[in-house]
Design a protein around this motif. Sequence first.
Motif, PDB file in Angstrom:
ATOM      1  N   ARG A   1      -3.190   2.439  -3.719  1.00 41.18           N
ATOM      2  CA  ARG A   1      -2.831   3.809  -3.375  1.00 41.18           C
ATOM      3  C   ARG A   1      -4.011   4.542  -2.760  1.00 41.18           C
ATOM      4  N   ILE A   2      -3.700   5.346  -1.770  1.00 42.28           N
ATOM      5  CA  ILE A   2      -4.745   6.092  -1.069  1.00 42.28           C
ATOM      6  C   ILE A   2      -4.243   7.497  -0.774  1.00 42.28           C
ATOM      7  N   LEU A   3      -5.144   8.466  -0.833  1.00 38.54           N
ATOM      8  CA  LEU A   3      -4.797   9.871  -0.599  1.00 38.54           C
ATOM      9  C   LEU A   3      -5.496  10.369   0.659  1.00 38.54           C
ATOM     10  N   LEU A   4      -4.720  10.908   1.595  1.00 40.45           N
ATOM     11  CA  LEU A   4      -5.261  11.502   2.814  1.00 40.45           C
ATOM     12  C   LEU A   4      -5.192  13.015   2.711  1.00 40.45           C
ATOM     13  N   LEU A   5      -6.255  13.697   3.135  1.00 44.61           N
ATOM     14  CA  LEU A   5      -6.272  15.155   3.168  1.00 44.61           C
ATOM     15  C   LEU A   5      -6.197  15.624   4.609  1.00 44.61           C
TER      16      LEU A   5
ATOM     17  N   LYS B 293       0.833  -1.193   0.000  1.00 39.88           N
ATOM     18  CA  LYS B 293       0.000   0.000   0.000  1.00 39.88           C
ATOM     19  C   LYS B 293       0.874   1.251   0.000  1.00 39.88           C
ATOM     20  N   LYS B 294       0.501   2.222  -0.784  1.00 35.47           N
ATOM     21  CA  LYS B 294       1.226   3.487  -0.799  1.00 35.47           C
ATOM     22  C   LYS B 294       0.271   4.601  -0.421  1.00 35.47           C
ATOM     23  N   VAL B 295       0.675   5.389   0.557  1.00 34.14           N
ATOM     24  CA  VAL B 295      -0.169   6.469   1.071  1.00 34.14           C
ATOM     25  C   VAL B 295       0.386   7.809   0.622  1.00 34.14           C
TER      26      VAL B 295
ATOM     27  N   ILE C 237      -9.802   8.180  -1.543  1.00 33.74           N
ATOM     28  CA  ILE C 237      -9.545   9.484  -0.917  1.00 33.74           C
ATOM     29  C   ILE C 237     -10.155   9.462   0.476  1.00 33.74           C
ATOM     30  N   ILE C 238      -9.383   9.903   1.460  1.00 32.26           N
ATOM     31  CA  ILE C 238      -9.908  10.110   2.816  1.00 32.26           C
ATOM     32  C   ILE C 238      -9.977  11.611   3.042  1.00 32.26           C
ATOM     33  N   ASP C 239     -11.178  12.118   3.214  1.00 28.87           N
ATOM     34  CA  ASP C 239     -11.373  13.564   3.364  1.00 28.87           C
ATOM     35  C   ASP C 239     -12.459  13.847   4.391  1.00 28.87           C
TER      36      ASP C 239
END
Length: 304
Positions: A94-98, A12-14, A41-43
């Motif tokens: 892949r996941i994107l954190l805001l 996993k890549k963050v 996306i985590i928002d």
Amino acid sequence: MLFNLQYLFKRKKVFALVGESGTGKSFHAKIVSLKYRVDFIIDDGLLIRNNRILAGHSAKKEKTFMAAVKVALFDEKSHRDEVARRLQNEKYKRILLLGTSEKMVNKIAARLQLPPPSKIIKIEDIASQEEIDKAIRTRRIEGKHVIPVPSIEIKRNYPNIFYDAIMIFKQRMAPGKLLRGHRSAGTAGIPSGIGPVPTMHEKSLVRPEYSKHGRVVISESALIQLVTHCVDEYNKDIKIKKILVKDADMGYRLVITIDVPYGTQLGGNIHELQQFVIDNIERYTGILIEEVNIIIDKISSQGH
């Protein structure tokens, strides 16, 4: 179990998109997710995939600013467990954190059982100063926020805060193309010279409950009195020398300088005192205390 977690972490890549509140992170999240081929996306407390809300609940529905921050940080165990379980059952790479800071996105990652972000993107790297200033004005003056999902999702899940839909036209980006220095098409923030294929997606404009009521603020003198009362309630022998109050992005930061009587068993309880101050002020005022730093200036003899 440790081996399994390490194995999963490697797969996993963050990514993290970081910027102060109201600078346009949610607005630009889709661009970042496309560039880095992000699956989730985590928002603001939500788990989003392919323009759909899969789990969690939005901080935007909270009635107070402090409650909204706690939702965004997955402070409630049932909330973070729901999202963590959904992530464990999904296939993704892949996941994107805001978040508003590196500290915040690292905390979110830890609470959702994710590896720490391997790449942190600052909002200044992908948005012009003009775009950031406009986003700040929209947030502060009009109280409007963006959620990076279509209006149908917000109307279904959070009809009370829905305000309007925004249609964004953009171009498909070539892998590895830099985002910084792009020119906007309207307010869409479309990188120039990327490719000829136009696409379109929709975001939702909302007005959170807490923005309708305004942010809770408190005078410096009143906050100092509250801190003094909390410390005195915790231990009457502790003498406060100085209290410094600093405005923070989401609330206040405190620096408390104290004298401690000799023999007072405080060394191991500094964290306990910090938490006591934070919990009591937040509980009774509704304001957010981001940080409390305690400095022991002197260990004094009893009666001096």
